[in-house]
Scaffold this motif. Sequence first.
Motif, short mmCIF file in Angstrom:
data_model
loop_
_atom_site.label_atom_id
_atom_site.label_comp_id
_atom_site.label_asym_id
_atom_site.label_seq_id
_atom_site.Cartn_x
_atom_site.Cartn_y
_atom_site.Cartn_z
N PHE A 1 8.03 1.06 -7.58
CA PHE A 1 7.09 0.80 -8.41
C PHE A 1 7.08 -0.04 -9.56
CE2 PHE A 1 4.15 2.46 -11.51
CZ PHE A 1 3.36 2.05 -11.08
N ILE A 2 8.96 0.61 -10.61
CA ILE A 2 8.52 -0.15 -11.97
C ILE A 2 9.85 -1.83 -11.26
CG2 ILE A 2 10.52 -0.06 -13.29
CD1 ILE A 2 8.11 2.08 -13.95
N GLU A 3 10.27 -1.42 -10.12
CA GLU A 3 10.46 -2.11 -9.81
C GLU A 3 9.35 -4.15 -9.92
OE1 GLU A 3 14.03 -4.45 -6.53
OE2 GLU A 3 12.97 -2.93 -6.52
N LYS B 1 7.08 18.94 -0.37
CA LYS B 1 6.46 18.74 1.22
C LYS B 1 7.29 17.71 1.48
CE LYS B 1 2.77 22.30 0.41
NZ LYS B 1 1.26 22.35 0.44
N MET B 2 6.98 16.17 0.63
CA MET B 2 7.34 14.54 1.58
C MET B 2 8.98 15.00 1.52
SD MET B 2 4.16 13.13 -0.42
CE MET B 2 4.82 11.25 0.30
N HIS B 3 10.01 14.42 2.35
CA HIS B 3 11.37 14.38 2.10
C HIS B 3 11.18 13.42 2.08
CE1 HIS B 3 11.94 18.76 2.18
NE2 HIS B 3 10.57 18.98 2.85
N ALA B 4 10.43 11.89 1.99
CA ALA B 4 11.33 10.62 2.03
C ALA B 4 10.21 10.11 1.45
CB ALA B 4 11.50 9.51 3.28
N PRO B 5 10.01 9.06 0.94
CA PRO B 5 9.14 7.95 -0.03
C PRO B 5 7.90 7.27 1.30
CG PRO B 5 11.01 7.00 -0.30
CD PRO B 5 11.45 7.99 0.42
N PRO B 6 6.84 7.30 0.48
CA PRO B 6 5.62 6.70 1.11
C PRO B 6 6.12 5.41 0.71
CG PRO B 6 4.81 7.65 -0.45
CD PRO B 6 5.88 8.38 -0.87
N GLU C 1 -3.58 6.32 -12.58
CA GLU C 1 -5.34 5.25 -11.66
C GLU C 1 -3.94 4.93 -10.88
OE1 GLU C 1 -8.33 2.77 -13.62
OE2 GLU C 1 -7.94 4.39 -13.90
N LYS C 2 -2.89 4.23 -10.94
CA LYS C 2 -2.28 3.29 -10.19
C LYS C 2 -1.18 3.85 -9.13
CE LYS C 2 -2.15 -1.26 -11.83
NZ LYS C 2 -2.89 -2.15 -10.95
N MET C 3 -1.51 5.45 -8.86
CA MET C 3 -1.25 6.37 -8.03
C MET C 3 -2.08 6.87 -7.10
SD MET C 3 2.01 8.08 -9.55
CE MET C 3 2.79 8.73 -7.78
N GLY C 4 -3.32 6.91 -8.52
CA GLY C 4 -4.58 7.44 -7.46
C GLY C 4 -4.93 9.08 -7.11
N GLY C 5 -6.54 9.38 -6.38
CA GLY C 5 -6.53 10.68 -6.79
C GLY C 5 -6.31 11.40 -7.23
N GLU C 6 -6.87 10.85 -8.94
CA GLU C 6 -7.59 11.71 -9.55
C GLU C 6 -8.55 11.03 -10.88
OE1 GLU C 6 -4.30 13.73 -12.56
OE2 GLU C 6 -3.21 14.53 -10.62
N GLY C 7 -8.92 10.00 -10.02
CA GLY C 7 -10.26 9.38 -10.77
C GLY C 7 -9.56 8.04 -11.29
N ARG C 8 -10.44 7.46 -12.35
CA ARG C 8 -10.14 6.66 -13.28
C ARG C 8 -9.68 6.48 -14.80
NH1 ARG C 8 -13.20 1.34 -11.92
NH2 ARG C 8 -11.69 0.29 -12.13
N GLY D 1 -0.29 7.13 0.92
CA GLY D 1 0.80 7.75 0.17
C GLY D 1 1.45 7.80 -1.19
N SER D 2 0.40 7.13 -1.92
CA SER D 2 0.70 7.53 -3.76
C SER D 2 -0.38 8.87 -4.14
CB SER D 2 0.71 5.93 -4.25
OG SER D 2 -0.98 5.81 -4.28
N ILE D 3 -1.23 8.56 -2.60
CA ILE D 3 -2.27 9.42 -3.88
C ILE D 3 -1.04 11.08 -4.02
CG2 ILE D 3 -3.92 11.16 -3.18
CD1 ILE D 3 -5.15 8.64 -2.57
N ASP D 4 -1.31 11.11 -2.16
CA ASP D 4 -0.14 12.58 -1.85
C ASP D 4 1.05 12.51 -3.02
OD1 ASP D 4 -2.36 12.97 0.37
OD2 ASP D 4 -0.70 12.50 1.47
N LEU D 5 1.47 11.58 -3.33
CA LEU D 5 2.73 11.20 -3.76
C LEU D 5 3.12 11.96 -5.11
CD1 LEU D 5 5.72 11.00 -4.17
CD2 LEU D 5 5.18 8.94 -4.45
N LEU D 6 1.76 11.79 -6.06
CA LEU D 6 1.25 11.98 -7.19
C LEU D 6 0.67 13.75 -7.19
CD1 LEU D 6 0.25 12.02 -10.22
CD2 LEU D 6 -1.79 11.44 -9.33
N ALA D 7 0.23 14.37 -5.78
CA ALA D 7 -0.61 15.86 -5.96
C ALA D 7 1.21 16.72 -6.35
CB ALA D 7 -0.73 16.14 -4.87
#
Length: 271
Positions: free
Chosen positions: A217-219, A70-75, A143-150, A89-95
Amino acid sequence: MGNKPSSCLPRESPSAKQAKAHTREENQETTEPRCPFANPDMVVDHLDQSRTVYARQCPFHSHSIPPEPKMHAPPELAIKGNTHVVSQGSIDLLAEIGGGDKIREFITRFYSRAFLDFTLKPFFYEEDGAEAHAKRLADWVIEKMGGEGRPWYESGRWGQRQSSHVKAWNSKKRDKGVRGSHFSLDDTRVWMRLHFWAARECGLADQPSFFPWYIQFIEHFISVYERRAPPYTAESAQWSADPKNIALYVAQGHKMEDVIGIGRYHQDDFR
């Protein structure tokens, strides 16, 4: 004198019992269910039918079919004061990619590759399998991306990343000449190439929003381990796109001869 009663028959020595117990444990280890992606000889494909087979075989990961993007560009990678922070943005990206289980799946694949690698395998002081190694790193990423607890904090490993790396630097598998030395430029370049290769194998390079974000993120984080490594992140991500690179790497005995030694001794070597 006749036959001895059964209570007088020779008893099995403790050492023999221990040997049998050890054999049973080995047999149990070899028959324990594994994630199919922990087998580096298995070719990963993304057909729906294959995903169903993987899910039936794997007690660790769902191997679900990735949702339609659904996302066509990176946050934007959220950085505050040079520190990465969780963003919507990272929370949505993980989903978007199917959740944290997808991260654990691809990092399992990464460790299956890393365990064979000439440069990386001496660092592994624990031998509890690709799945266990993957969970530790993946929980941190999730955890760094977020949205699924810790998951990293709740695992009890919060604050142990540095101490784990100290153990890796001092692994007895490393040559005595380098044992204790930190990750070098060539170490980090090999790590990134294999890491992005695993992501590509698991279909994440085809995710238009995830892969560019994850490269950033890795960079950002690779500089913690080697300050000269970030300029090589994009090249590392692209390396596995060429099948010739992979074929040469395998033919050389899982050894990246174009990287090993470069930058290890010369602080300003950016070849």
